[in-house]
Write a protein that holds these residues in place. Structure first.
Motif, PDB file in Angstrom:
ATOM      1  N   GLU A 164       0.840  -1.190   0.000  1.00 25.77           N
ATOM      2  CA  GLU A 164       0.000   0.000   0.000  1.00 25.77           C
ATOM      3  C   GLU A 164       0.875   1.240   0.000  1.00 25.77           C
ATOM      4  N   ILE A 165       0.316   2.321  -0.428  1.00 26.07           N
ATOM      5  CA  ILE A 165       0.972   3.615  -0.356  1.00 26.07           C
ATOM      6  C   ILE A 165       0.364   4.329   0.843  1.00 26.07           C
ATOM      7  N   ARG A 166       1.225   4.783   1.743  1.00 28.22           N
ATOM      8  CA  ARG A 166       0.749   5.494   2.933  1.00 28.22           C
ATOM      9  C   ARG A 166       1.337   6.896   2.938  1.00 28.22           C
TER      10      ARG A 166
ATOM     11  N   ALA B 232      -9.079  18.446   6.033  1.00 27.67           N
ATOM     12  CA  ALA B 232      -9.752  17.204   5.637  1.00 27.67           C
ATOM     13  C   ALA B 232      -9.923  17.156   4.118  1.00 27.67           C
ATOM     14  N   GLN B 233     -10.250  18.278   3.502  1.00 28.05           N
ATOM     15  CA  GLN B 233     -10.374  18.339   2.039  1.00 28.05           C
ATOM     16  C   GLN B 233      -9.031  18.057   1.376  1.00 28.05           C
ATOM     17  N   LEU B 234      -7.972  18.612   1.940  1.00 23.57           N
ATOM     18  CA  LEU B 234      -6.629  18.362   1.412  1.00 23.57           C
ATOM     19  C   LEU B 234      -6.295  16.871   1.501  1.00 23.57           C
ATOM     20  N   LEU B 235      -6.569  16.262   2.646  1.00 23.46           N
ATOM     21  CA  LEU B 235      -6.298  14.830   2.806  1.00 23.46           C
ATOM     22  C   LEU B 235      -7.083  14.001   1.799  1.00 23.46           C
ATOM     23  N   GLN B 236      -8.320  14.393   1.529  1.00 30.14           N
ATOM     24  CA  GLN B 236      -9.135  13.660   0.558  1.00 30.14           C
ATOM     25  C   GLN B 236      -8.535  13.772  -0.837  1.00 30.14           C
ATOM     26  N   LYS B 237      -8.070  14.952  -1.197  1.00 33.17           N
ATOM     27  CA  LYS B 237      -7.431  15.130  -2.503  1.00 33.17           C
ATOM     28  C   LYS B 237      -6.167  14.284  -2.607  1.00 33.17           C
ATOM     29  N   LEU B 238      -5.378  14.264  -1.549  1.00 30.43           N
ATOM     30  CA  LEU B 238      -4.154  13.459  -1.546  1.00 30.43           C
ATOM     31  C   LEU B 238      -4.487  11.974  -1.649  1.00 30.43           C
ATOM     32  N   GLN B 239      -5.546  11.546  -0.959  1.00 29.21           N
ATOM     33  CA  GLN B 239      -5.969  10.145  -1.033  1.00 29.21           C
ATOM     34  C   GLN B 239      -6.411   9.784  -2.446  1.00 29.21           C
TER      35      GLN B 239
ATOM     36  N   ILE C  70      -3.332   9.204  -4.457  1.00 26.03           N
ATOM     37  CA  ILE C  70      -2.756   7.903  -4.092  1.00 26.03           C
ATOM     38  C   ILE C  70      -3.515   6.777  -4.785  1.00 26.03           C
ATOM     39  N   GLU C  71      -4.823   6.841  -4.747  1.00 26.33           N
ATOM     40  CA  GLU C  71      -5.630   5.797  -5.392  1.00 26.33           C
ATOM     41  C   GLU C  71      -5.400   5.777  -6.903  1.00 26.33           C
ATOM     42  N   GLU C  72      -5.293   6.950  -7.498  1.00 26.16           N
ATOM     43  CA  GLU C  72      -5.069   7.033  -8.943  1.00 26.16           C
ATOM     44  C   GLU C  72      -3.685   6.487  -9.324  1.00 26.16           C
ATOM     45  N   GLU C  73      -2.737   6.627  -8.452  1.00 22.16           N
ATOM     46  CA  GLU C  73      -1.365   6.218  -8.748  1.00 22.16           C
ATOM     47  C   GLU C  73      -1.013   4.850  -8.154  1.00 22.16           C
ATOM     48  N   SER C  74      -1.978   4.162  -7.626  1.00 25.09           N
ATOM     49  CA  SER C  74      -1.688   2.892  -6.951  1.00 25.09           C
ATOM     50  C   SER C  74      -1.221   1.790  -7.904  1.00 25.09           C
TER      51      SER C  74
END
Length: 113
Positions: A5-7, A93-100, A103-107
């Protein structure tokens, strides 16, 4: 087969010192729920002094206070997240969602392991 996983842990720094991140988010959320710095600290398993120091740092280094504190008295003291503190929590929280999302797109990189 192990799971990959990417964390990511996101910290905001001011003047090259950590200012805001996951621990402070958790503390502010507990303060909001409990209405008290001491109760929030207890929920997190940290000393009252450490929690108070974190709140003091947020209140003094931020542009606006994150938490208002009421001194004890007949009804006891308390703490409340300010409007600007709530806005900052929401933006973080919005920033974290964008970063997530990134991460999902680049997984797909995990398939190369």
């Amino acid at each position: 087969m192990s799971k990959s996983e990417i964390r990511l842990r996101c910290w905001i720094t001011l003047e090259q010192q950590k200012f805001f991140g996951p621990g402070r988010v958790e503390l502010l959320n507990w303060v909001e729920k409990e209405g008290s710095v001491s109760k929030a600290a207890k929920k997190m398993g940290m000393s009252y002094k450490k929690a108070w120091d974190m709140i003091h740092d947020l209140n003094t280094r931020g542009q606006q206070p994150f938490v208002t504190l009421r001194k004890g008295g007949r009804k006891g003291g308390g703490a409340e997240i300010t409007t600007s503190g709530k806005q900052f929590l929401n933006k973080y929280a919005q920033l974290l969602q964008k970063l997530q999302t990134v991460i999902e797109e680049e997984s797909e990189i995990l398939r190369l392991l």
